[in-house]
Design a protein around this motif. Structure first.
Motif, short mmCIF file in Angstrom:
data_model
loop_
_atom_site.label_atom_id
_atom_site.label_comp_id
_atom_site.label_asym_id
_atom_site.label_seq_id
_atom_site.Cartn_x
_atom_site.Cartn_y
_atom_site.Cartn_z
N LEU A 1 0.85 -1.19 0.00
CA LEU A 1 0.00 0.00 0.00
C LEU A 1 0.88 1.24 0.00
CD1 LEU A 1 -2.60 -1.07 2.71
CD2 LEU A 1 -2.97 -1.03 0.25
N PRO A 2 0.40 2.35 -0.56
CA PRO A 2 1.21 3.58 -0.56
C PRO A 2 1.30 4.19 0.83
CG PRO A 2 -0.99 4.02 -1.42
CD PRO A 2 -0.90 2.53 -1.23
N GLU A 3 2.36 4.94 1.06
CA GLU A 3 2.50 5.64 2.33
C GLU A 3 1.66 6.91 2.36
OE1 GLU A 3 6.59 6.42 3.02
OE2 GLU A 3 7.14 4.30 3.21
N LYS A 4 1.40 7.46 1.18
CA LYS A 4 0.68 8.73 1.08
C LYS A 4 -0.29 8.69 -0.09
CE LYS A 4 1.53 13.72 0.71
NZ LYS A 4 2.56 14.77 0.59
N VAL A 5 -1.43 9.33 0.07
CA VAL A 5 -2.45 9.41 -0.98
C VAL A 5 -2.84 10.87 -1.18
CG1 VAL A 5 -4.94 9.07 -1.30
CG2 VAL A 5 -3.45 7.10 -0.95
N THR A 6 -3.08 11.25 -2.42
CA THR A 6 -3.57 12.59 -2.74
C THR A 6 -5.08 12.52 -3.00
OG1 THR A 6 -1.47 13.26 -3.73
CG2 THR A 6 -3.44 14.53 -4.35
N ILE A 7 -5.80 13.38 -2.30
CA ILE A 7 -7.25 13.50 -2.50
C ILE A 7 -7.51 14.69 -3.42
CG2 ILE A 7 -9.47 13.96 -1.39
CD1 ILE A 7 -8.37 11.22 -0.69
#
Length: 298
Positions: free
Chosen positions: A3-9
């Motif tokens: 899974l990614p460490e960071k996500v952009t909303i």
């Protein structure tokens, strides 16, 4: 599990969320809503659409919204055609979204053109925008299912996305417009898109019609997607897609991701403050789980 460490909303409430709202929300309320979303930590946002007010009266104040947009974030305006683009070019906004449906029937209902005719207009338009330094986002509607044609071929969706990538779009927003996709279908499509278009930003856009949006987001994370469209309060829908309910709620997405240890940079308390601004002006109540529970007094 990877899974990614960071996500952009990418917040779409002010545009996709409000475009199907029966009540006209006054311009100052929209501006306050957008401002509060920025304060909550939103860094990318669809704020309005340069569409004919005859068809989408909610967006008749697009020029005013764009003129007063937050300058510290990526504020995106959607245009449906060349006429909308010409209106946008009269402003200083350099972030633009275009859209097309994979299925012909949806596209004709939406903008009275076949998918192929839309692409013939959009491709030179995008090339011109990129030459002028614009950020261009391509919104791909009915990527999984069409309300008129049923299941959409993954081959057709990937082919359309590839055409946009070839002309230089910065981002593809790939939408489950009527909320029929399953997590397996989401994983398969987004895995294929990541494989075929590794250098293009890809965002997943889910509607929560059948309450599968969060599950689809989880599946998309595992396919390598780290950008997601969502709408504060889960507001929205599509006026040209019968039965399509609101977008997945930003607050529910942020809560899930943060609980999973995935950073979003969004303050949930401030996000609730933003929803409080828009909620009294809507024709229906906010029904997202996180927002409802935030109002329960323990």
């Amino acid at each position: 599990m990877v899974l990614p460490e960071k996500v952009t909303i990418i917040e779409v409430g002010p545009r996709d969320g409000l475009q199907n709202e029966d009540n006209f929300v006054d311009t100052e309320t929209k501006k306050e809503f957008i401002g509060k979303l920025e304060l909550a930590g939103i860094l990318e946002m669809e704020i309005t659409s340069f569409v004919s007010p005859k068809w989408v009266p909610q967006m008749r104040d697009a020029v005013s919204i764009v003129t007063s947009r937050p300058k510290g974030i990526r504020s995106i305006a959607l245009v449906p055609n060349r006429k909308g683009m010409e209106k946008l070019l009269e402003t200083d906004c350099k972030n633009i979204a275009v859209f097309v449906g994979v299925s012909d029937s949806f596209n004709r209902k939406n903008i009275n053109k076949s998918t192929r005719n839309s692409m013939e207009e959009l491709i030179p338009m995008i090339a011109g925008l990129k030459a002028k330094g614009f950020f261009v986002r391509a919104c791909i509607s009915t990527a999984f299912y069409c309300p008129y044609e049923g299941k959409v071929s993954i081959v057709d969706t990937v082919k359309l996305c590839s055409e946009f990538a070839a002309v230089g779009v910065d981002e593809l927003s790939v939408a489950d417009t009527i909320g029929m996709a399953t997590p397996v279908e989401s994983f398969i499509l987004f895995s294929e898109l990541k494989k075929e278009l590794p250098f293009v930003m890809i965002a997943a856009h889910f509607h929560d019609t059948r309450k599968m949006a969060l599950a689809n987001i989880y599946a998309s994370l595992q396919a390598g997607i780290d950008r997601f469209d969502s709408s504060a309060g889960g507001i929205g829908g599509c006026p040209f897609a019968p039965g399509s309910s609101g977008n997945v709620a930003t607050e529910d997405v942020v809560y899930m991701l943060e609980r999973m240890g995935i950073e979003t940079g969004i303050d949930l308390d401030k996000l609730v403050d933003a929803i409080d601004v828009i909620a009294p002006h809507l024709s229906r109540e906010i029904d997202s789980g996180y927002y409802r529970l935030s109002k329960v007094k323990l």
